[in-house]
Design an enzyme around this catalytic site. Structure first.
Site, mmCIF file in Angstrom:
data_model
loop_
_atom_site.group_PDB
_atom_site.id
_atom_site.type_symbol
_atom_site.label_atom_id
_atom_site.label_comp_id
_atom_site.label_asym_id
_atom_site.label_seq_id
_atom_site.Cartn_x
_atom_site.Cartn_y
_atom_site.Cartn_z
ATOM 1 N N ARG A 1 11.284 39.305 -21.416
ATOM 2 C CA ARG A 1 11.728 38.011 -20.872
ATOM 3 C C ARG A 1 11.488 37.941 -19.365
ATOM 4 N NH1 ARG A 1 16.790 37.243 -19.553
ATOM 5 N NH2 ARG A 1 17.670 38.336 -21.330
ATOM 6 N N TYR B 1 4.435 12.120 -15.012
ATOM 7 C CA TYR B 1 4.322 12.404 -16.455
ATOM 8 C C TYR B 1 5.608 11.955 -17.173
ATOM 9 C CZ TYR B 1 3.823 15.288 -20.646
ATOM 10 O OH TYR B 1 3.742 15.719 -21.934
ATOM 11 N N ASP C 1 2.454 18.397 -8.929
ATOM 12 C CA ASP C 1 1.939 18.680 -10.274
ATOM 13 C C ASP C 1 0.426 18.464 -10.210
ATOM 14 O OD1 ASP C 1 1.047 18.536 -12.925
ATOM 15 O OD2 ASP C 1 2.893 17.617 -13.655
ATOM 16 N N LYS D 1 -3.086 22.222 -20.710
ATOM 17 C CA LYS D 1 -4.142 21.229 -20.602
ATOM 18 C C LYS D 1 -5.446 21.881 -20.140
ATOM 19 C CE LYS D 1 -0.728 18.461 -21.622
ATOM 20 N NZ LYS D 1 0.041 17.805 -20.556
HETATM 21 C C1 LIG Z 1 1.308 17.727 -20.301
HETATM 22 C C2 LIG Z 1 1.786 17.559 -18.919
HETATM 23 C C3 LIG Z 1 2.998 18.134 -18.515
HETATM 24 C C4 LIG Z 1 3.895 18.887 -19.474
HETATM 25 O O1 LIG Z 1 3.271 20.038 -19.951
HETATM 26 P P1 LIG Z 1 3.655 20.736 -21.371
HETATM 27 O O2 LIG Z 1 2.828 21.970 -21.355
HETATM 28 O O3 LIG Z 1 3.279 19.766 -22.442
HETATM 29 O O4 LIG Z 1 5.115 20.969 -21.344
HETATM 30 C C5 LIG Z 1 3.378 17.973 -17.203
HETATM 31 N N1 LIG Z 1 2.630 17.281 -16.322
HETATM 32 C C6 LIG Z 1 1.468 16.704 -16.676
HETATM 33 C C7 LIG Z 1 0.680 15.959 -15.665
HETATM 34 C C8 LIG Z 1 1.004 16.819 -17.983
HETATM 35 O O5 LIG Z 1 -0.152 16.250 -18.330
#
Ligand SMILES: *Cc1c(COP(=O)(O)O)cnc(C)c1O
Length: 399
Positions: free
Chosen positions: A59, A112, A184, A209
């Site tokens: 963890r 998001y 982000d 992504k």
């Molecule tokens: C998909 C996404 C998230 C969240 O990510 P997960 O891996 O699905 O939890 C956060 N910010 C952006 C810009 C995203 O495209």
């Protein structure tokens, strides 16, 4: 000859791996072991208190997971990195680390969908004041930040209308107010944009992504200074949103081709955006690489590529979306993005499904908006595919 720091394509392949190769393996092993044993009680103690390098319990840390963190750290040229089970865990753990009741956070309206839910549903419940400014209204953000805030949280380009915020300008405003500035960077990836180099404190990704790129592993990652990242690591190790070693391996493997993929996705997205501008049925095209984008100049300044994400709205709204999308041969109709395959989806079903139609309208998201994540297919096939789909929809409308 002096040795020069390798550039992105080389780093994506080589960075972060050397310390984790065992038995002469050329690839990082997947270490599934939950615990790490010690015969020497003093050594165990030293590792446990962080005096000596090593692993104790899965963890907290794991070698495969650390190799993934080290690779992202190298790509973002950061001092430190830590990882999470998902992108949302990276976001919620970062906010959870620094925000306490009575604090104030400034952000933008079109983050998001999941992030927006944290801002509107969960943080207010903890008596944290959330101020969401119009995305792209730099003066409004500066004014709110100047009133004082713990965190300035940004996302650029945004999901799904790819709006752009001036990172360097916002970093300066945040610094003056003593705020922690978080970006982000999921849509841009470290190949196209490095927020830390533009002065922000923390950069995070949904590794699910583009970083992983193959839509087969969930993960999140955060980069920044030792001082800040250590605090978030501690919050995460206790709260438990740890990245799984198998997912870390898949992300690590996916990242080897990151630079290649992004180069191709940048090019494909640009050509698709240009093509869409010429289609009768298309109302609006949103892509930071288009000179018609309201913040194209800022994007040009802070990004080395405009990314694989674009969106467009169609005439006839939801009805047209319903007709058009099933006709595409080379696109997954799915909620994710940033994979090798092209992915399409209506924003009302994907990124902003948690929002009401009114909330989407307030964010400037038309109900007929389609998010398009350009894959790495051959561009001629992608364009031909769109062309036949639009032609078939037009024909049905006439007939
Ligand atoms: C998909 C996404 C998230 C969240 O990510 P997960 O891996 O699905 O939890 C956060 N910010 C952006 C810009 C995203 O495209």
């Amino acid at each position: 000859m002096t040795r020069k720091e390798p550039t992105m394509g080389t780093k994506a392949i080589w960075a972060g791996e050397k310390d984790y190769l065992a038995f002469g393996a050329t690839q990082v092993p997947v270490v599934h072991s939950v615990s790490f044993g010690y015969d020497d009680m003093d050594e165990w103690y030293d590792v446990a208190i962080g005096k000596k390098k090593g692993h104790i319990y899965g963890r907290n840390t794991n070698p495969t997971v650390q190799a993934f963190e080290d690779k992202v750290k190298a790509l973002e040229s950061a001092e430190a990195a830590t990882s999470f089970s998902t992108g949302m865990a990276a976001i919620s753990n970062t906010l959870g680390t620094f925000l306490t009741p009575g604090d104030r956070i400034v952000s933008i309206k079109d983050t998001y969908g999941g992030t927006n839910k944290i801002f509107t549903e969960f943080l207010p419940r903890q008596h944290i004041e959330v101020v969401l400014c119009d995305t792209g209204d730099h003066a409004a953000i500066e004014a709110e930040v100047a009133k004082g805030c713990k965190i300035l949280y940004l996302e650029t380009p945004t999901n799904p209308t790819v709006k752009i915020t001036d990172i360097a300008r916002m970093a300066k405003a945040g610094k003056q107010a003593g705020a922690i500035v978080v970006v982000d960077n999921t849509f841009a990836t470290p190949i196209n944009q490095n927020p830390l180099a533009l002065g922000v404190d923390l950069v995070l990704h949904s590794a699910t992504k583009f970083l992983g790129g193959h839509a087969d592993a969930l993960g999140g990652v955060l980069c920044g200074s030792h001082e800040l990242v250590e605090q978030v690591y501690h919050y995460r190790e206790i709260n438990g949103a740890t990245l799984d070693p198998m997912a870390a391996y898949l992300l690590l493997r996916g990242m080897k081709t990151l630079s290649l993929r992004i180069e191709r996705q940048n090019a494909n997205a640009m050509q698709v955006a240009r093509y869409l501008q010429s289609v009768d049925l298309v109302e609006d095209v949103f892509y930071p690489g288009l000179p018609t984008h309201p913040h194209h100049d800022i994007a040009k300044e802070q990004m080395s590529g405009f990314g694989g994400m674009l969106s467009f709205s169609v005439k006839g709204g939801v009805e047209t979306v319903r007709d058009l999308l099933p006709k595409l041969r080379f696109a997954n109709r799915a909620a994710n993005l940033g994979a090798v395959e092209t992915i399409v989806g209506p924003s009302r079903t994907t990124s902003h499904v948690e929002c009401t139609p009114e909330e989407r309208a307030a964010m400037g998201i038309p109900e007929g908006l389609i998010r398009y994540s350009a894959g790495i297919e051959d561009i001629d096939d992608l364009l031909a595919d769109l062309e036949q789909a639009f032609a078939a929809v037009a024909k049905e409308a006439v007939g």
